[in-house]
Scaffold this motif. Structure first.
Motif, PDB file in Angstrom:
ATOM      1  N   MET A  97       0.855  -1.155   0.000  1.00 37.66           N
ATOM      2  CA  MET A  97       0.000   0.000   0.000  1.00 37.66           C
ATOM      3  C   MET A  97       0.902   1.218   0.000  1.00 37.66           C
ATOM      4  O   MET A  97       2.028   1.164   0.461  1.00 37.66           O
ATOM      5  N   GLU A  98       0.384   2.325  -0.524  1.00 34.42           N
ATOM      6  CA  GLU A  98       1.209   3.523  -0.603  1.00 34.42           C
ATOM      7  C   GLU A  98       0.404   4.786  -0.313  1.00 34.42           C
ATOM      8  O   GLU A  98      -0.815   4.807  -0.455  1.00 34.42           O
ATOM      9  N   PHE A  99       1.142   5.808   0.101  1.00 34.88           N
ATOM     10  CA  PHE A  99       0.540   7.092   0.450  1.00 34.88           C
ATOM     11  C   PHE A  99       1.603   8.165   0.340  1.00 34.88           C
ATOM     12  O   PHE A  99       2.794   7.865   0.229  1.00 34.88           O
ATOM     13  N   CYS A 100       1.165   9.414   0.351  1.00 37.02           N
ATOM     14  CA  CYS A 100       2.069  10.557   0.242  1.00 37.02           C
ATOM     15  C   CYS A 100       2.122  11.300   1.578  1.00 37.02           C
ATOM     16  O   CYS A 100       1.128  11.374   2.291  1.00 37.02           O
ATOM     17  N   LEU A 101       3.292  11.859   1.863  1.00 33.03           N
ATOM     18  CA  LEU A 101       3.462  12.745   3.008  1.00 33.03           C
ATOM     19  C   LEU A 101       4.174  14.003   2.531  1.00 33.03           C
ATOM     20  O   LEU A 101       4.967  13.941   1.583  1.00 33.03           O
ATOM     21  N   PRO A 102       3.912  15.143   3.173  1.00 32.82           N
ATOM     22  CA  PRO A 102       4.627  16.363   2.807  1.00 32.82           C
ATOM     23  C   PRO A 102       6.143  16.162   2.962  1.00 32.82           C
ATOM     24  O   PRO A 102       6.602  15.668   3.994  1.00 32.82           O
ATOM     25  N   THR A 103       6.888  16.517   1.950  1.00 31.29           N
ATOM     26  CA  THR A 103       8.347  16.389   1.985  1.00 31.29           C
ATOM     27  C   THR A 103       8.916  17.365   3.011  1.00 31.29           C
ATOM     28  O   THR A 103       8.504  18.521   3.072  1.00 31.29           O
ATOM     29  N   GLY A 104       9.852  16.870   3.817  1.00 31.83           N
ATOM     30  CA  GLY A 104      10.550  17.725   4.771  1.00 31.83           C
ATOM     31  C   GLY A 104       9.887  17.861   6.128  1.00 31.83           C
ATOM     32  O   GLY A 104      10.446  18.495   7.011  1.00 31.83           O
ATOM     33  N   ASP A 105       8.714  17.278   6.324  1.00 29.40           N
ATOM     34  CA  ASP A 105       8.036  17.353   7.623  1.00 29.40           C
ATOM     35  C   ASP A 105       8.535  16.186   8.480  1.00 29.40           C
ATOM     36  O   ASP A 105       7.919  15.124   8.555  1.00 29.40           O
ATOM     37  N   GLU A 106       9.685  16.417   9.095  1.00 30.21           N
ATOM     38  CA  GLU A 106      10.350  15.349   9.858  1.00 30.21           C
ATOM     39  C   GLU A 106       9.541  14.910  11.079  1.00 30.21           C
ATOM     40  O   GLU A 106       9.574  13.742  11.453  1.00 30.21           O
ATOM     41  N   ALA A 108      10.497   4.939   1.728  1.00 31.93           N
ATOM     42  CA  ALA A 108      10.274   6.073   0.830  1.00 31.93           C
ATOM     43  C   ALA A 108      10.508   5.638  -0.610  1.00 31.93           C
ATOM     44  O   ALA A 108      11.390   4.833  -0.890  1.00 31.93           O
ATOM     45  N   GLY A 109       9.699   6.178  -1.500  1.00 33.87           N
ATOM     46  CA  GLY A 109       9.867   5.951  -2.929  1.00 33.87           C
ATOM     47  C   GLY A 109      10.386   7.216  -3.584  1.00 33.87           C
ATOM     48  O   GLY A 109      10.533   8.258  -2.943  1.00 33.87           O
ATOM     49  N   SER A 110      10.624   7.142  -4.884  1.00 30.09           N
ATOM     50  CA  SER A 110      11.183   8.301  -5.576  1.00 30.09           C
ATOM     51  C   SER A 110      10.307   8.761  -6.734  1.00 30.09           C
ATOM     52  O   SER A 110      10.748   9.547  -7.562  1.00 30.09           O
ATOM     53  N   SER A 111       9.068   8.288  -6.781  1.00 29.51           N
ATOM     54  CA  SER A 111       8.183   8.667  -7.881  1.00 29.51           C
ATOM     55  C   SER A 111       6.847   9.157  -7.320  1.00 29.51           C
ATOM     56  O   SER A 111       6.666   9.237  -6.110  1.00 29.51           O
ATOM     57  N   ARG A 112       5.914   9.460  -8.219  1.00 30.62           N
ATOM     58  CA  ARG A 112       4.561   9.841  -7.810  1.00 30.62           C
ATOM     59  C   ARG A 112       3.793   8.636  -7.281  1.00 30.62           C
ATOM     60  O   ARG A 112       2.907   8.779  -6.464  1.00 30.62           O
ATOM     61  N   GLY A 113       4.130   7.462  -7.784  1.00 34.63           N
ATOM     62  CA  GLY A 113       3.437   6.248  -7.395  1.00 34.63           C
ATOM     63  C   GLY A 113       1.977   6.287  -7.811  1.00 34.63           C
ATOM     64  O   GLY A 113       1.501   7.227  -8.448  1.00 34.63           O
ATOM     65  N   ARG A 114       1.251   5.265  -7.458  1.00 30.15           N
ATOM     66  CA  ARG A 114      -0.187   5.233  -7.736  1.00 30.15           C
ATOM     67  C   ARG A 114      -0.937   6.214  -6.842  1.00 30.15           C
ATOM     68  O   ARG A 114      -2.056   6.604  -7.137  1.00 30.15           O
ATOM     69  N   ALA A 115      -0.292   6.616  -5.744  1.00 26.26           N
ATOM     70  CA  ALA A 115      -0.909   7.590  -4.846  1.00 26.26           C
ATOM     71  C   ALA A 115      -0.924   8.990  -5.465  1.00 26.26           C
ATOM     72  O   ALA A 115      -1.637   9.864  -4.998  1.00 26.26           O
ATOM     73  N   CYS A 135       1.606  11.332  -5.731  1.00 28.84           N
ATOM     74  CA  CYS A 135       2.275  12.363  -4.936  1.00 28.84           C
ATOM     75  C   CYS A 135       2.688  13.535  -5.816  1.00 28.84           C
ATOM     76  O   CYS A 135       3.076  13.361  -6.972  1.00 28.84           O
ATOM     77  N   ASP A 136       2.603  14.731  -5.250  1.00 26.81           N
ATOM     78  CA  ASP A 136       3.001  15.962  -5.923  1.00 26.81           C
ATOM     79  C   ASP A 136       4.484  16.203  -5.662  1.00 26.81           C
ATOM     80  O   ASP A 136       4.854  16.997  -4.800  1.00 26.81           O
ATOM     81  N   VAL A 137       5.345  15.479  -6.395  1.00 28.00           N
ATOM     82  CA  VAL A 137       6.786  15.592  -6.232  1.00 28.00           C
ATOM     83  C   VAL A 137       7.213  16.964  -6.760  1.00 28.00           C
ATOM     84  O   VAL A 137       6.729  17.374  -7.814  1.00 28.00           O
ATOM     85  N   PRO A 138       8.046  17.724  -6.090  1.00 31.93           N
ATOM     86  CA  PRO A 138       8.811  17.457  -4.892  1.00 31.93           C
ATOM     87  C   PRO A 138       8.126  17.878  -3.586  1.00 31.93           C
ATOM     88  O   PRO A 138       8.705  17.727  -2.514  1.00 31.93           O
ATOM     89  N   ALA A 139       6.908  18.387  -3.621  1.00 31.68           N
ATOM     90  CA  ALA A 139       6.235  18.826  -2.391  1.00 31.68           C
ATOM     91  C   ALA A 139       5.850  17.654  -1.506  1.00 31.68           C
ATOM     92  O   ALA A 139       5.703  17.813  -0.286  1.00 31.68           O
ATOM     93  N   GLU A 140       5.679  16.477  -2.104  1.00 34.37           N
ATOM     94  CA  GLU A 140       5.298  15.276  -1.348  1.00 34.37           C
ATOM     95  C   GLU A 140       6.253  14.140  -1.680  1.00 34.37           C
ATOM     96  O   GLU A 140       6.819  14.093  -2.766  1.00 34.37           O
ATOM     97  N   THR A 141       6.371  13.224  -0.727  1.00 32.30           N
ATOM     98  CA  THR A 141       7.188  12.030  -0.903  1.00 32.30           C
ATOM     99  C   THR A 141       6.287  10.810  -0.807  1.00 32.30           C
ATOM    100  O   THR A 141       5.415  10.744   0.067  1.00 32.30           O
ATOM    101  N   LEU A 142       6.514   9.858  -1.695  1.00 32.61           N
ATOM    102  CA  LEU A 142       5.787   8.598  -1.707  1.00 32.61           C
ATOM    103  C   LEU A 142       6.333   7.679  -0.629  1.00 32.61           C
ATOM    104  O   LEU A 142       7.545   7.553  -0.470  1.00 32.61           O
ATOM    105  N   TYR A 143       5.437   7.030   0.113  1.00 35.29           N
ATOM    106  CA  TYR A 143       5.838   6.025   1.097  1.00 35.29           C
ATOM    107  C   TYR A 143       5.083   4.741   0.829  1.00 35.29           C
ATOM    108  O   TYR A 143       3.896   4.752   0.486  1.00 35.29           O
ATOM    109  N   LEU A 144       5.802   3.629   0.989  1.00 36.08           N
ATOM    110  CA  LEU A 144       5.248   2.303   0.739  1.00 36.08           C
ATOM    111  C   LEU A 144       5.124   1.546   2.054  1.00 36.08           C
ATOM    112  O   LEU A 144       6.080   1.468   2.833  1.00 36.08           O
ATOM    113  N   PHE A 145       3.941   1.008   2.294  1.00 32.29           N
ATOM    114  CA  PHE A 145       3.689   0.164   3.455  1.00 32.29           C
ATOM    115  C   PHE A 145       3.801  -1.274   2.970  1.00 32.29           C
ATOM    116  O   PHE A 145       3.100  -1.665   2.030  1.00 32.29           O
TER     117      PHE A 145
END
Length: 84
Positions: free
Chosen positions: A1-10, A25-32, A34-44
């Motif tokens: 499963m995947e989702f986006c989080l705001p980039t830089g919000d540690e 963390a992923g490096s693409s928009r993914g199926r979720a 994500c608005d790269v570079p404002a968001e980062t893709l994460y994979l569960f």
């Protein structure tokens, strides 16, 4: 499963990792979408350790993690990951 989080919000990332330490963390928009570079893709992960059987449903503990992540206001959606 995947989702986006705001980039830089540690702080947010730390909260999510407290819930699900195995996310990656992923490096693409993914199926979720994500608005790269404002968001980062994460994979569960949804492998054998998280499921009741091979290609089976998630076990209770991973479902709880997904529900807790989904409840965060910063998470717009959680979508399935398809490896093609």
């Amino acid at each position: 499963m995947e989702f986006c989080l705001p980039t830089g919000d540690e702080a947010l990332l730390a909260r999510v990792r407290d819930i699900a330490p195995t996310i990656q963390a992923g490096s693409s928009r993914g199926r979720a979408g994500c608005d790269v570079p404002a968001e980062t893709l994460y994979l569960f992960p949804t492998g054998d350790a998280e499921c009741v059987a091979h290609h089976g449903a998630l076990a209770d503990a991973p479902w709880d993690q997904i529900c807790r992540i989904a409840a965060l206001p910063e998470v717009r959606a959680i979508v399935p990951t398809w490896y093609e």
